[in-house]
Motif scaffolding. Structure first.
Motif, short mmCIF file in Angstrom:
data_model
loop_
_atom_site.label_atom_id
_atom_site.label_comp_id
_atom_site.label_asym_id
_atom_site.label_seq_id
_atom_site.Cartn_x
_atom_site.Cartn_y
_atom_site.Cartn_z
N ALA A 1 0.70 -1.28 -0.09
CA ALA A 1 -0.05 -0.02 -0.02
C ALA A 1 0.88 1.35 0.03
CB ALA A 1 -1.25 0.07 1.30
N GLY A 2 0.77 1.97 -0.96
CA GLY A 2 1.58 3.21 -1.21
C GLY A 2 0.85 4.74 -0.91
N TYR A 3 1.75 5.32 -0.13
CA TYR A 3 1.20 6.69 0.34
C TYR A 3 2.22 7.80 -0.21
CZ TYR A 3 -1.55 3.79 3.51
OH TYR A 3 -2.42 2.87 3.94
N LYS A 4 1.58 8.91 -0.97
CA LYS A 4 2.30 10.06 -1.36
C LYS A 4 2.68 10.97 -0.20
CE LYS A 4 2.49 8.78 -5.77
NZ LYS A 4 3.67 8.76 -6.75
N VAL A 5 3.47 11.59 0.08
CA VAL A 5 3.91 12.47 1.15
C VAL A 5 4.81 13.67 0.56
CG1 VAL A 5 3.50 10.62 2.89
CG2 VAL A 5 5.95 11.20 1.89
N SER A 6 4.53 14.80 1.02
CA SER A 6 5.33 15.78 0.83
C SER A 6 6.56 16.06 1.53
CB SER A 6 4.27 17.53 1.02
OG SER A 6 4.06 17.24 2.39
N ASP A 7 6.78 15.48 2.46
CA ASP A 7 7.93 15.57 3.30
C ASP A 7 8.27 14.14 3.88
OD1 ASP A 7 9.96 15.65 5.54
OD2 ASP A 7 9.30 17.59 5.72
N ILE A 8 9.24 13.39 3.06
CA ILE A 8 9.48 12.04 3.19
C ILE A 8 10.21 11.63 4.58
CG2 ILE A 8 11.36 11.59 1.93
CD1 ILE A 8 10.02 9.21 0.70
N ALA A 9 10.91 12.61 4.99
CA ALA A 9 11.66 12.62 6.07
C ALA A 9 10.66 12.47 7.47
CB ALA A 9 12.57 13.50 6.23
N LYS A 10 9.92 13.66 7.40
CA LYS A 10 8.62 13.66 8.48
C LYS A 10 7.94 12.38 8.36
CE LYS A 10 8.93 18.59 9.51
NZ LYS A 10 8.21 19.91 9.36
N ALA A 11 7.53 12.22 7.27
CA ALA A 11 6.70 10.95 7.29
C ALA A 11 7.22 9.63 7.64
CB ALA A 11 6.14 10.86 5.77
N LYS A 12 8.74 9.40 7.30
CA LYS A 12 9.40 8.12 7.65
C LYS A 12 9.29 8.30 9.39
CE LYS A 12 13.62 8.34 7.42
NZ LYS A 12 15.01 8.21 6.82
N GLU A 13 9.54 9.54 9.92
CA GLU A 13 9.54 9.50 11.55
C GLU A 13 7.99 9.14 11.97
OE1 GLU A 13 10.76 13.14 12.81
OE2 GLU A 13 12.61 13.17 11.52
N TRP A 14 6.99 9.71 11.30
CA TRP A 14 5.57 9.49 12.04
C TRP A 14 5.06 8.13 11.71
CZ3 TRP A 14 0.46 8.44 10.33
CH2 TRP A 14 -0.50 8.86 11.17
N TYR A 15 5.48 7.37 10.72
CA TYR A 15 5.09 6.16 10.34
C TYR A 15 5.85 5.19 11.10
CZ TYR A 15 1.44 6.63 6.93
OH TYR A 15 0.03 6.98 6.53
N SER A 16 7.29 5.37 11.54
CA SER A 16 7.95 4.53 12.29
C SER A 16 7.57 4.66 13.77
CB SER A 16 9.44 5.08 12.23
OG SER A 16 10.22 4.74 11.10
N ASP A 17 7.11 5.81 14.09
CA ASP A 17 6.16 5.66 15.46
C ASP A 17 4.93 5.26 15.48
OD1 ASP A 17 6.05 6.84 18.31
OD2 ASP A 17 4.60 8.46 17.29
#
Length: 123
Positions: free
Chosen positions: A11-27
């Motif tokens: 399942a793929g998600y498009k994000v405007s800030d991949i670094a912040k999204a990586k942190e959020w999803y990791s959490d």
């Protein structure tokens, strides 16, 4: 007619800030990505992939017409935690019959993120 489809893989998600999204999803997922590049970040979630991709800049709006539902043992508490961590409400937890409970939120980038408890599926 036989099918060539082998089941859900990513399942793929498009994000405007991949670094912040990586942190959020990791959490929220409780795991670090297994694949981490500027063009794609991949998480293994129970044998399925959740992928993050940078937006190409020409996406004007997102739609919740397709929602990937991720399994959870307690939909209400998972839903509440997602809201506390910056998601916004899309679908409140609802019993849709047969003991199945579903809910959905929008992640901080506007992507629909569904959660489901389905007692008919093995964990």
């Amino acid at each position: 007619m036989s099918t060539q489809f082998q089941g859900l893989r990513t399942a793929g998600y498009k994000v405007s800030d991949i670094a912040k999204a990586k942190e959020w999803y990791s959490d929220i997922l409780g795991v670090k990505p297994y694949f981490d590049e500027p063009f794609y970040v991949g998480f293994n979630v129970g044998g399925y992939e959740l992928g993050l991709q940078p937006e190409g800049g020409n996406e004007s709006s997102k739609t919740a017409s397709v929602v990937a539902y991720w399994g959870a043992s307690d939909v209400q508490s998972t839903y509440d935690e997602l809201l506390r961590k910056g998601a916004t409400q899309l679908e409140k937890p609802t019993d849709v019959g047969g003991g199945i409970i579903v809910a959905a939120v929008l992640d901080p980038w506007g992507n629909a993120f569904g959660i489901i408890y389905n007692p008919h599926f093995s964990i």
